[in-house]
Design an enzyme around this catalytic site. Structure first.
Site, PDB file in Angstrom:
ATOM      1  N   CYS A   1       0.832  -1.195   0.000  1.00 44.41           N
ATOM      2  CA  CYS A   1       0.000   0.000   0.000  1.00 44.41           C
ATOM      3  C   CYS A   1       0.870   1.250   0.000  1.00 44.41           C
ATOM      4  CB  CYS A   1      -0.894   0.046   1.244  1.00 44.41           C
ATOM      5  SG  CYS A   1      -1.799  -1.476   1.575  1.00 44.41           S
TER       6      CYS A   1
ATOM      7  N   ASN B   1       0.368  -2.682   5.297  1.00 46.93           N
ATOM      8  CA  ASN B   1       1.066  -3.943   5.555  1.00 46.93           C
ATOM      9  C   ASN B   1       2.513  -3.702   5.964  1.00 46.93           C
ATOM     10  OD1 ASN B   1      -0.937  -5.867   5.203  1.00 46.93           O
ATOM     11  ND2 ASN B   1      -0.594  -6.043   3.006  1.00 46.93           N
TER      12      ASN B   1
ATOM     13  N   ARG C   1      -5.003   6.926   0.534  1.00 48.21           N
ATOM     14  CA  ARG C   1      -4.105   5.791   0.335  1.00 48.21           C
ATOM     15  C   ARG C   1      -4.546   4.962  -0.859  1.00 48.21           C
ATOM     16  NH1 ARG C   1      -5.539   1.782   4.136  1.00 48.21           N
ATOM     17  NH2 ARG C   1      -3.679   0.598   3.476  1.00 48.21           N
TER      18      ARG C   1
END
Length: 315
Positions: free
Chosen positions: A2, A79, A16
């Site tokens: 991400c 992550n 995001r």
């Protein structure tokens, strides 16, 4: 994988890319002030701030990927596989599960400063949501209009880093990402100057040569550098539509094409959705992989003193 950015223009925008190999049925969710969010090992505050963001709702519980509260404080979980470590229950601090962390911060805090103070009293404990939804290995970026903070929990303990770039991707840990930028200090959005050899008549043969060396692969380190370069050189225009468009273009420069990144499972990672919240107005914009039309949900279109979630399908 991400990428998240915090972008200050005449307004402040936070959002995001979510890069995964599939969608889990994400929705845009508004959690009002009186929603009875139940923490596993902590009490709900008497007064809560409302928030809007992307989440999946399981057993009536919103599991937020990213969100912004009514005061403009924003937060996203990304992550951090292989580095994230969460801890045993503590008797000295308030124990919060990773899936509770975004509501824990955003219902209580109005600024990064307040979030930092609250986190210093918080133990992020290794608590699964359910057997089917075990702990996700994450780190987080928290931003307001003035500053950004990166929160990482590793085997060395919980770390809070000031983030002058307002950019976060995945691995390696944030200090290493920042150190890696030293390799790119010569990049520029300006036409290049010949420093290779003055005796050679070297000429610019294309626009953009000043940024030769800017990495274009999909790795988290390369996305970090590219997002930082594009954000820090971004020029915005004075309308909401154009500022939001610019935000999506910045994240579009690090979005993932289905097929370009194959996982060991054989599946392909792609940008499931991209979000952009005008944190002053509480307007949450988003696109999805199969629908690039920018859609929006206004937090203030619902009763923020309510008790029930408002769920808008992210179509």
């Amino acid at each position: 994988m991400c990428t998240a950015i915090s972008y200050k223009t005449r307004n402040h925008y936070f959002g995001r890319n979510l890069d995964m190999d599939c969608s889990f049925g994400e929705d845009v969710v508004i959690m009002p002030r009186n929603f009875p969010f139940t923490y596993r090992h902590a009490d709900r505050p008497e007064k809560s701030l409302a928030l809007i963001g992307t989440a999946i709702v399981r057993d009536g519980v919103p599991l937020f990927y990213d969100a912004t509260n009514e005061k403009g404080l924003s937060m996203a979980g990304l992550n951090f596989v292989g580095n994230a470590v969460f801890y045993p229950l503590s008797e000295e601090k308030t124990n919060i599960a990773p899936f509770e962390l975004i509501p824990w911060i955003l219902t209580r805090c109005e600024s990064v400063k307040e979030a930092r103070e609250l986190l210093n009293e918080t133990n992020i404990a290794h608590i699964d949501f359910s057997p089917a939804l075990p702990v996700a290995e994450l780190h987080w970026m928290i931003s307001d209009e003035r500053e950004s903070l990166v929160l990482e929990c590793t085997k060395e303990g919980m770390q809070l880093y000031g983030n002058p770039l307002g950019v976060l991707t995945n691995n390696p840990p944030f200090p290493m990402q920042m150190y890696y930028l030293n390799n790119f200090m010569c990049l520029s959005n300006q036409p290049p100057v010949n420093t290779f050899c003055k005796a050679l008549n070297l000429k610019e043969y294309s626009h953009g040569i000043g940024a030769i060396g800017l990495q274009g692969d999909a790795s988290s380190s390369s996305r970090f550098v590219r997002a930082a370069f594009n954000k820090m050189n971004s020029v915005y225009q004075n309308s909401e539509q154009k500022r939001v468009s610019q935000f999506f273009h910045i994240l579009g420069s690090v979005s993932q094409l289905r097929g370009a990144v194959q996982l060991k499972s054989g599946a392909y990672e792609y940008t499931v959705y991209t979000s952009c919240c005008n944190t002053r107005k509480g307007i949450y914009y988003y696109t999805t992989y199969d629908n690039s039309t920018v859609r929006s949900v206004d937090m203030h279109s619902v009763e923020l003193d309510g008790e029930e979630l408002t769920v808008r399908a992210m179509e």
